[in-house]
Design a protein around this motif. Structure first.
Motif, mmCIF file in Angstrom:
data_model
loop_
_atom_site.group_PDB
_atom_site.id
_atom_site.type_symbol
_atom_site.label_atom_id
_atom_site.label_comp_id
_atom_site.label_asym_id
_atom_site.label_seq_id
_atom_site.Cartn_x
_atom_site.Cartn_y
_atom_site.Cartn_z
ATOM 1 N N LEU A 96 0.706 -1.180 -0.095
ATOM 2 C CA LEU A 96 0.022 0.011 0.004
ATOM 3 C C LEU A 96 1.010 1.368 0.120
ATOM 4 C CD1 LEU A 96 -2.941 -1.015 2.535
ATOM 5 C CD2 LEU A 96 -3.167 -0.667 0.137
ATOM 6 N N HIS A 111 -5.908 7.248 0.580
ATOM 7 C CA HIS A 111 -4.876 5.714 0.493
ATOM 8 C C HIS A 111 -4.329 5.840 1.825
ATOM 9 C CE1 HIS A 111 -3.291 2.755 -1.878
ATOM 10 N NE2 HIS A 111 -2.045 2.982 -1.296
ATOM 11 N N ARG A 114 -6.310 3.713 4.289
ATOM 12 C CA ARG A 114 -6.124 2.309 4.053
ATOM 13 C C ARG A 114 -5.041 1.849 4.593
ATOM 14 N NH1 ARG A 114 -6.046 1.234 -2.177
ATOM 15 N NH2 ARG A 114 -6.161 -1.115 -1.419
ATOM 16 N N ASP A 117 -5.801 1.556 8.209
ATOM 17 C CA ASP A 117 -6.817 0.265 8.521
ATOM 18 C C ASP A 117 -5.921 -0.913 8.560
ATOM 19 O OD1 ASP A 117 -8.964 1.897 9.124
ATOM 20 O OD2 ASP A 117 -9.739 1.804 6.962
ATOM 21 N N LYS A 118 -5.063 -0.984 7.429
ATOM 22 C CA LYS A 118 -4.168 -2.302 7.678
ATOM 23 C C LYS A 118 -3.385 -2.305 8.557
ATOM 24 C CE LYS A 118 -4.412 -4.691 4.439
ATOM 25 N NZ LYS A 118 -5.126 -6.099 4.596
ATOM 26 N N SER A 152 -8.585 5.188 12.492
ATOM 27 C CA SER A 152 -8.534 3.730 12.120
ATOM 28 C C SER A 152 -8.612 3.098 13.537
ATOM 29 C CB SER A 152 -7.343 3.176 11.446
ATOM 30 O OG SER A 152 -7.474 1.671 11.309
#
Length: 255
Positions: A96, A111, A114, A117-118, A152
Motif C-alpha cells: 500500500l 489511501h 487504507r 486500517d491495514k 482507524s
C-alpha cells in the motif's frame, strides 16, 4: 511477554544495535517518502530500497525483542512463527505504501486511511495471541494541532474517542504528540498516578507511540487491553508498536 534484560548488563554491541536499528529505520523511512526529491530519476528504486530496509529493520527489531523475553518459554518454533507472521502481515502494508508516490494529493489522503486500517488490523492480529481483547488505534493530528482524530481502529471492542483540548488527557496527548515524546507505557491505569491517565473501563493497560518522521509529528498509535500489565517497557508488544508507528510515518509523511 516480559521485559528485556537491563541495558546496564548488556554487551556493547547489543546497546549499539538498540540505537542503530531505530536510527536505520528513521533513515530508511526518510529515503522512502522523499525519494522523488532526493533522486528524481531513480525515485522508484529509492522508494523500494527505503521500504525494504525499513521492513527488514522492523523484523530484526521485533525478533530481538522476542529473544530478549526471558520469563516465558519462547521456543525457536514460536520465534519462527512470529517472524513469518510479521513478514506476511507487513507485506500488504508495504504494498500500500508503494502505491502512494504516484497518487494525486487527494487520492493520497484516502489511501493513507487504507494504510492505517491495514496497520491496526495487522497489529491486533499479531498481538492477539499474547494479549486478550487487544485493540489498536491510529489517531491523526489535524492541521490546527487541536485534535487527534481517530483514523482507524482494529481488534476488540468499540472504537475510542478522539482527543481534543476539552480534557486534560486530550491536552497532554496533543502536547506529547506535537513534541515527539517517548513511547508511553502504562501497566495499570488503576494505579498509575501520572496526569491525564484515567481509569477507563475499557482498558487497564496501554502503550502509545508518536507517529513521527524527523521533526514532524503526524499522530499517534495506541494499543490497549482491558487486562492490567499487558504492556511493559522493552517487551515484544511495545517494540511491535514502535515499528508499526514507523511504517505509518512513511505513509503520513507522503501526504
Amino acid at each position: 511477554m516480559a521485559n528485556s534484560s537491563s541495558p546496564a548488563n548488556r554487551p556493547g554491541w547489543r546497546v549499539a544495535l538498540d540505537v542503530g536499528i531505530p536510527a536505520l529505520m528513521v533513515v530508511a523511512g526518510t529515503v522512502a517518502f522523499k525519494a522523488g526529491s532526493i533522486w528524481p530519476d531513480q525515485a522508484a528504486f529509492l522508494f523500494w530500497t527505503g521500504v525494504g530496509v525499513l521492513v527488514l529493520s522492523v523484523l530484526t527489531q521485533v525478533m530481538r525483542a522476542v529473544r530478549a523475553n526471558r520469563l516465558i518459554a519462547t521456543t525457536d518454533t514460536e520465534i519462527n512463527d512470529l517472524r513469518l507472521a510479521m513478514k506476511n502481515s507487513i507485506a500488504p502494508v508495504a504494498r500500500l505504501l508503494a502505491e502512494m508516490p504516484n497518487l494525486s494529493p487527494g487520492a493520497k489522503r484516502k489511501h493513507v486511511l487504507r494504510v492505517a486500517d491495514k496497520a491496526t488490523s495487522v497489529t491486533a492480529y499479531l498481538l492477539l495471541r499474547y494479549i486478550p481483547k487487544v485493540r489498536a488505534n491510529v489517531f491523526a493530528l489535524n492541521e490546527a494541532g487541536t485534535v487527534l482524530v481517530l483514523e482507524s481502529h482494529g481488534g476488540d471492542g468499540d472504537p475510542p474517542n478522539s482527543f481534543d483540548t476539552s480534557t486534560e488527557a486530550g491536552r497532554i496527548a496533543l502536547a506529547w504528540t506535537q513534541t515527539g515524546g517517548e513511547p508511553l507505557v502504562v501497566a495499570d491505569t488503576a494505579t498509575d498516578t501520572r496526569p491525564g491517565i484515567s481509569n477507563d473501563s475499557r482498558y487497564r493497560s496501554f502503550v502509545a507511540v508518536v507517529i513521527r518522521s524527523g521533526p514532524y509529528s503526524y499522530g499517534m498509535l495506541t494499543i490497549d487491553s482491558p487486562e492490567p500489565d499487558a504492556f511493559t517497557e522493552g517487551s515484544t508488544e511495545v517494540e511491535t508498536a514502535k515499528v508499526v508507528a514507523e511504517l505509518l510515518a512513511v505513509g503520513y509523511a507522503s501526504l
